[in-house]
Design a protein around this motif. Sequence first.
Motif, mmCIF file in Angstrom:
data_model
loop_
_atom_site.group_PDB
_atom_site.id
_atom_site.type_symbol
_atom_site.label_atom_id
_atom_site.label_comp_id
_atom_site.label_asym_id
_atom_site.label_seq_id
_atom_site.Cartn_x
_atom_site.Cartn_y
_atom_site.Cartn_z
ATOM 1 N N SER A 68 -72.292 9.069 -7.117
ATOM 2 C CA SER A 68 -73.576 9.487 -7.700
ATOM 3 C C SER A 68 -73.361 10.253 -9.003
ATOM 4 C CB SER A 68 -74.357 10.356 -6.704
ATOM 5 O OG SER A 68 -73.679 11.576 -6.467
ATOM 6 N N LYS A 69 -72.246 10.948 -9.100
ATOM 7 C CA LYS A 69 -71.911 11.686 -10.320
ATOM 8 C C LYS A 69 -70.946 10.906 -11.196
ATOM 9 C CE LYS A 69 -72.605 16.277 -8.338
ATOM 10 N NZ LYS A 69 -71.986 17.578 -7.981
ATOM 11 N N LYS A 70 -70.513 9.733 -10.701
ATOM 12 C CA LYS A 70 -69.529 8.922 -11.433
ATOM 13 C C LYS A 70 -68.312 9.781 -11.798
ATOM 14 C CE LYS A 70 -72.475 5.265 -13.285
ATOM 15 N NZ LYS A 70 -73.626 5.499 -12.410
ATOM 16 N N SER A 71 -67.735 10.382 -10.771
ATOM 17 C CA SER A 71 -66.571 11.220 -11.015
ATOM 18 C C SER A 71 -65.626 11.175 -9.828
ATOM 19 C CB SER A 71 -67.006 12.664 -11.284
ATOM 20 O OG SER A 71 -67.551 13.237 -10.130
ATOM 21 N N SER A 72 -64.373 11.501 -10.114
ATOM 22 C CA SER A 72 -63.328 11.552 -9.098
ATOM 23 C C SER A 72 -62.428 12.737 -9.422
ATOM 24 C CB SER A 72 -62.515 10.261 -9.119
ATOM 25 O OG SER A 72 -61.404 10.319 -8.236
ATOM 26 N N SER A 73 -61.763 13.258 -8.405
ATOM 27 C CA SER A 73 -60.784 14.304 -8.654
ATOM 28 C C SER A 73 -59.510 14.000 -7.886
ATOM 29 C CB SER A 73 -61.330 15.676 -8.253
ATOM 30 O OG SER A 73 -61.505 15.730 -6.854
ATOM 31 N N LEU A 74 -58.400 14.423 -8.468
ATOM 32 C CA LEU A 74 -57.086 14.301 -7.844
ATOM 33 C C LEU A 74 -56.540 15.704 -7.648
ATOM 34 C CD1 LEU A 74 -54.489 12.719 -7.000
ATOM 35 C CD2 LEU A 74 -53.799 12.820 -9.414
ATOM 36 N N LEU A 75 -56.231 16.041 -6.420
ATOM 37 C CA LEU A 75 -55.650 17.336 -6.086
ATOM 38 C C LEU A 75 -54.213 17.117 -5.635
ATOM 39 C CD1 LEU A 75 -55.763 20.405 -5.295
ATOM 40 C CD2 LEU A 75 -56.592 19.644 -3.055
ATOM 41 N N ILE A 76 -53.296 17.838 -6.253
ATOM 42 C CA ILE A 76 -51.902 17.837 -5.817
ATOM 43 C C ILE A 76 -51.644 19.220 -5.217
ATOM 44 C CG2 ILE A 76 -49.484 17.576 -6.476
ATOM 45 C CD1 ILE A 76 -50.450 16.021 -8.942
ATOM 46 N N THR A 77 -51.314 19.260 -3.943
ATOM 47 C CA THR A 77 -51.083 20.549 -3.296
ATOM 48 C C THR A 77 -49.602 20.921 -3.359
ATOM 49 O OG1 THR A 77 -50.784 19.493 -1.146
ATOM 50 C CG2 THR A 77 -53.012 20.209 -1.709
ATOM 51 N N ALA A 78 -49.359 22.220 -3.321
ATOM 52 C CA ALA A 78 -47.979 22.741 -3.295
ATOM 53 C C ALA A 78 -47.113 22.050 -4.333
ATOM 54 C CB ALA A 78 -47.383 22.591 -1.894
ATOM 55 N N SER A 79 -47.499 22.160 -5.582
ATOM 56 C CA SER A 79 -46.849 21.395 -6.644
ATOM 57 C C SER A 79 -45.361 21.730 -6.768
ATOM 58 C CB SER A 79 -47.557 21.653 -7.972
ATOM 59 O OG SER A 79 -47.421 23.004 -8.328
ATOM 60 N N ARG A 80 -44.632 20.739 -7.288
ATOM 61 C CA ARG A 80 -43.198 20.866 -7.516
ATOM 62 C C ARG A 80 -42.906 20.544 -8.973
ATOM 63 N NH1 ARG A 80 -42.006 16.736 -2.513
ATOM 64 N NH2 ARG A 80 -42.799 18.078 -0.824
ATOM 65 N N ALA A 81 -41.759 20.976 -9.447
ATOM 66 C CA ALA A 81 -41.379 20.670 -10.830
ATOM 67 C C ALA A 81 -41.374 19.158 -11.075
ATOM 68 C CB ALA A 81 -40.012 21.276 -11.143
ATOM 69 N N ALA A 82 -41.027 18.391 -10.047
ATOM 70 C CA ALA A 82 -40.979 16.929 -10.187
ATOM 71 C C ALA A 82 -42.363 16.300 -10.364
ATOM 72 C CB ALA A 82 -40.289 16.319 -8.974
ATOM 73 N N ASP A 83 -43.412 17.065 -10.126
ATOM 74 C CA ASP A 83 -44.769 16.552 -10.345
ATOM 75 C C ASP A 83 -45.157 16.578 -11.824
ATOM 76 O OD1 ASP A 83 -45.872 18.219 -7.330
ATOM 77 O OD2 ASP A 83 -45.223 16.138 -7.596
ATOM 78 N N THR A 84 -44.339 17.207 -12.644
ATOM 79 C CA THR A 84 -44.597 17.236 -14.087
ATOM 80 C C THR A 84 -44.659 15.807 -14.619
ATOM 81 O OG1 THR A 84 -43.587 19.391 -14.445
ATOM 82 C CG2 THR A 84 -43.652 17.909 -16.336
ATOM 83 N N ALA A 85 -45.812 15.450 -15.167
ATOM 84 C CA ALA A 85 -46.054 14.073 -15.603
ATOM 85 C C ALA A 85 -47.454 14.009 -16.198
ATOM 86 C CB ALA A 85 -45.955 13.110 -14.419
ATOM 87 N N SER A 86 -47.819 12.834 -16.694
ATOM 88 C CA SER A 86 -49.200 12.576 -17.089
ATOM 89 C C SER A 86 -49.870 11.771 -15.990
ATOM 90 C CB SER A 86 -49.250 11.811 -18.407
ATOM 91 O OG SER A 86 -48.797 12.622 -19.467
ATOM 92 N N TYR A 87 -51.148 12.075 -15.767
ATOM 93 C CA TYR A 87 -51.894 11.423 -14.696
ATOM 94 C C TYR A 87 -53.106 10.725 -15.305
ATOM 95 C CZ TYR A 87 -48.897 13.970 -11.553
ATOM 96 O OH TYR A 87 -47.780 14.439 -10.895
ATOM 97 N N PHE A 88 -53.310 9.488 -14.863
ATOM 98 C CA PHE A 88 -54.379 8.659 -15.411
ATOM 99 C C PHE A 88 -55.250 8.113 -14.281
ATOM 100 C CE2 PHE A 88 -52.855 8.093 -19.758
ATOM 101 C CZ PHE A 88 -51.506 8.405 -19.641
#
Lengths: 110, 114
Positions: A68-88
């Motif tokens: 209805s809002k034409k939106s999405s979210s991505l949650l990454i929990t307990a982040s790690r250094a290896a999560d460093t990246a670009s997200y699309f």
Amino acid sequence: SQQGEEDPQALSIQEGENATMNCSYKTSINNLQWYRQNSGRGLVHLILIRSNEREKHSGRLRVTLDTSKKSSSLLITASRAADTASYFCAPLTGANNLFFGTGTRLTVIP
Amino acid sequence: DVKVTQSSRYLVKRTGEKVFLECVQDMDHENMFWYRQDPGLGLRLIYFSYDVKMKEKGDIPEGYSVSREKKERFSLILESASTNQTSMYLCASSLRATGGQEAFFGQGTRLTVV
């Protein structure tokens, strides 16, 4: 085109914290996908959520979709250094074409 | 293990040269894509192919052409390379399905036109 727009453009957090990034789009969709890109490499598929789903989990990833809002979210929990990246994000209509935006650049500080 | 392979990781060409970027996938996918990625501009779709000999223009097809003679191979052609085509080029493939399927990407080709 039917690309998604990611927000924020850049995000910097401490290791262990949660990271949330958002995607907005303009057309009706069949599904929405999230991808990760490590520096200088190709994209890797993370998760696909269909238009009739509201939430989906995969490991430390949680994706929500609000059509209805034409939106999405991505949650990454307990982040790690290896999560460093670009997200699309990539919203898909009935066609199989695949459009991307400019992405969110996530930096996780050890 | 699924695989999309781009012919070169790095390429340096001269202005005016005809340049071929090759992409091969081993997953029997119908859909194949070519993108270019530039800082601050994200990934922009150049061309999309949904079957052999079939193609659709993406957002930025000018200066490029493509060829899909076999299902597994999708070639991007720069007819006369220019310095503004210096970029990272990414190829991808996916199954053709209603609503779309996940795409698999190659490792990218960093093209420099001098």
